[in-house]
Motif scaffolding. Structure first.
Motif, PDB file in Angstrom:
ATOM      1  N   GLU A  85     -35.430 -11.059 -26.937  1.00 40.48           N
ATOM      2  CA  GLU A  85     -35.451  -9.812 -26.178  1.00 40.48           C
ATOM      3  C   GLU A  85     -34.778 -10.218 -24.782  1.00 40.48           C
ATOM      4  O   GLU A  85     -34.245  -9.326 -24.043  1.00 40.48           O
ATOM      5  CB  GLU A  85     -36.753  -9.457 -25.920  1.00 40.48           C
ATOM      6  N   ALA A  86     -35.276 -11.296 -23.993  1.00 39.55           N
ATOM      7  CA  ALA A  86     -34.555 -11.679 -22.894  1.00 39.55           C
ATOM      8  C   ALA A  86     -33.024 -11.578 -22.745  1.00 39.55           C
ATOM      9  O   ALA A  86     -32.373 -11.430 -21.801  1.00 39.55           O
ATOM     10  CB  ALA A  86     -35.284 -12.843 -22.308  1.00 39.55           C
ATOM     11  N   THR A  87     -32.341 -12.420 -24.023  1.00 38.04           N
ATOM     12  CA  THR A  87     -31.030 -12.421 -24.005  1.00 38.04           C
ATOM     13  C   THR A  87     -30.445 -11.325 -24.678  1.00 38.04           C
ATOM     14  O   THR A  87     -29.107 -11.645 -25.039  1.00 38.04           O
ATOM     15  CB  THR A  87     -30.725 -13.902 -25.101  1.00 38.04           C
ATOM     16  N   GLY A  88     -30.890 -10.364 -24.899  1.00 44.98           N
ATOM     17  CA  GLY A  88     -30.321  -9.231 -25.201  1.00 44.98           C
ATOM     18  C   GLY A  88     -29.970  -9.451 -26.677  1.00 44.98           C
ATOM     19  O   GLY A  88     -28.942  -8.829 -27.265  1.00 44.98           O
ATOM     20  N   GLY A  89     -30.654 -10.192 -27.579  1.00 41.20           N
ATOM     21  CA  GLY A  89     -30.187 -10.597 -28.866  1.00 41.20           C
ATOM     22  C   GLY A  89     -29.233 -11.603 -28.992  1.00 41.20           C
ATOM     23  O   GLY A  89     -28.984 -12.207 -30.059  1.00 41.20           O
ATOM     24  N   GLY A  90     -28.682 -12.264 -27.899  1.00 43.35           N
ATOM     25  CA  GLY A  90     -28.158 -13.639 -27.907  1.00 43.35           C
ATOM     26  C   GLY A  90     -28.615 -14.720 -28.858  1.00 43.35           C
ATOM     27  O   GLY A  90     -28.226 -15.464 -29.522  1.00 43.35           O
ATOM     28  N   PHE A  91     -30.137 -14.924 -28.436  1.00 44.74           N
ATOM     29  CA  PHE A  91     -30.925 -15.627 -29.329  1.00 44.74           C
ATOM     30  C   PHE A  91     -31.620 -15.094 -30.317  1.00 44.74           C
ATOM     31  O   PHE A  91     -32.247 -14.100 -30.004  1.00 44.74           O
ATOM     32  CB  PHE A  91     -31.901 -16.658 -28.414  1.00 44.74           C
ATOM     33  N   ASP A  92     -31.403 -15.657 -31.563  1.00 50.03           N
ATOM     34  CA  ASP A  92     -32.059 -14.925 -32.484  1.00 50.03           C
ATOM     35  C   ASP A  92     -32.385 -15.777 -33.796  1.00 50.03           C
ATOM     36  O   ASP A  92     -31.629 -16.411 -34.247  1.00 50.03           O
ATOM     37  CB  ASP A  92     -31.520 -13.537 -33.221  1.00 50.03           C
ATOM     38  N   ALA A  93     -33.768 -16.218 -33.704  1.00 45.43           N
ATOM     39  CA  ALA A  93     -34.194 -17.040 -34.718  1.00 45.43           C
ATOM     40  C   ALA A  93     -34.130 -16.642 -36.244  1.00 45.43           C
ATOM     41  O   ALA A  93     -34.052 -17.456 -37.182  1.00 45.43           O
ATOM     42  CB  ALA A  93     -35.664 -17.455 -34.473  1.00 45.43           C
ATOM     43  N   PRO A 188     -25.498 -13.632 -33.575  1.00 45.10           N
ATOM     44  CA  PRO A 188     -26.570 -12.780 -34.169  1.00 45.10           C
ATOM     45  C   PRO A 188     -25.957 -11.149 -34.519  1.00 45.10           C
ATOM     46  O   PRO A 188     -26.695 -10.589 -35.287  1.00 45.10           O
ATOM     47  CB  PRO A 188     -27.683 -12.669 -33.120  1.00 45.10           C
ATOM     48  N   VAL A 189     -25.012 -10.743 -33.621  1.00 39.73           N
ATOM     49  CA  VAL A 189     -24.322  -9.447 -33.901  1.00 39.73           C
ATOM     50  C   VAL A 189     -23.573  -9.370 -35.254  1.00 39.73           C
ATOM     51  O   VAL A 189     -23.900  -8.499 -36.128  1.00 39.73           O
ATOM     52  CB  VAL A 189     -23.671  -8.991 -32.942  1.00 39.73           C
ATOM     53  N   ILE A 217     -26.145 -18.159 -25.387  1.00 41.32           N
ATOM     54  CA  ILE A 217     -24.543 -18.037 -24.595  1.00 41.32           C
ATOM     55  C   ILE A 217     -23.549 -18.318 -25.762  1.00 41.32           C
ATOM     56  O   ILE A 217     -22.462 -17.841 -26.148  1.00 41.32           O
ATOM     57  CB  ILE A 217     -24.500 -18.934 -23.603  1.00 41.32           C
ATOM     58  N   ALA A 218     -23.928 -19.378 -26.522  1.00 40.25           N
ATOM     59  CA  ALA A 218     -22.945 -19.745 -27.535  1.00 40.25           C
ATOM     60  C   ALA A 218     -22.905 -18.852 -28.745  1.00 40.25           C
ATOM     61  O   ALA A 218     -21.892 -18.608 -29.202  1.00 40.25           O
ATOM     62  CB  ALA A 218     -23.370 -21.309 -27.972  1.00 40.25           C
TER      63      ALA A 218
END
Length: 259
Positions: A85-93, A188-189, A217-218
């Motif tokens: 949530e904090a990264t706007g979906g950039g981090f997704d496990a 993740p997108v 970010i990566a």
């Protein structure tokens, strides 16, 4: 006479962890390092996706509920959702195939958690190096090299692309990219391998936080950088390689470079 720093390496999670203690009592340092190592080994037993008998593997196969597992499993999985949530979906496990993979957080989390044992050595200063991630404590500032993203394996002795200062305002740095494990970060997108940057480094005061944001970010690209800066982190991204082997990079205004 100034006592030489105590430097040693332990192995866990299929990687080396370099520990350096300054001003520690050797009698207290040995058990502290052993406890640090044991905590990393335990984290691997908890989260490894390569071990069929890890707690996470049992959970993913439906053989173990979160209530039955150690509390840290729920803690990390909930943290992964928070970072999503904090990264706007950039981090997704959650990978494209639906498997939950918290690898982008676990190393930083494990080192930050295990480092409490190093405090028992009562060292004046200490440092942990964990395959591109560094955590320091104490009053001393240290100069840390950011490795060339094209160098795989141990980068010791190779030219770095930047040098930063840790200690004081920044005590942790995490670097994410494909040098050590090729194509292991996904977008993740799109669900495909992330190609936004050659390498991402994030500096902050908490290694787990820096690790998660570097991964985000990566994976998520430029849209995630602004979110990281809003949280007080500093960022350097390597955007490309020049014909002479040097690199194009961009860094945030507060990036702690000393070059």
């Amino acid at each position: 006479m100034t006592q030489a720093p105590l430097r040693t390496t332990v192995h866990a999670m299929a990687m080396p962890f370099v520990i350096e203690l300054e001003g520690a009592d050797p009698a207290e340092a040995e058990p502290a390092i052993a406890a640090f190592h044991a905590a990393l080994v335990w984290a691997d037993e908890l989260f490894s996706l390569w071990k069929d008998d890890s707690y996470l593997s049992h959970h993913l196969r439906g053989e173990l509920t979160l209530d039955e597992a150690p509390a840290e499993l729920r803690e990390v999985l909930e943290a992964c959702e928070w970072y999503r949530e904090a990264t706007g979906g950039g981090f997704d496990a959650r990978r494209k195939d639906g498997v939950i993979d918290p690898t982008g957080l676990v190393k930083g989390w494990a080192v930050a958690r295990a480092s409490r044992h190093l405090r028992a050595a009562r060292a004046r200063d200490w440092m942990v190096g964990a395959s591109g991630d560094v955590l320091v404590a104490g009053g001393r500032t240290r100069r840390i090299g950011i490795a060339n993203p094209r160098v795989s394996g141990d980068p010791t002795g190779t030219a770095v692309i930047d040098v930063i200062e840790l200690g004081g305002a920044f005590t942790a740095v995490a670097t994410s990219g494909g040098a050590q494990v090729v194509d292991h970060i996904w977008d993740p997108v799109t669900g495909e391998v992330a190609r936004h940057y050659l390498q991402v480094s994030v500096a902050g005061t908490d290694l787990a936080d820096a690790d998660a944001w570097a991964t985000a970010i990566a994976g998520g690209g430029p849209a995630v950088v602004g979110r990281a800066l809003e949280r007080g982190l500093e960022v350097m991204v390597v955007t490309g390689e020049r014909h002479d082997g040097t690199f194009d990079a961009q860094s945030s205004p507060g990036w702690p470079s000393v070059r």
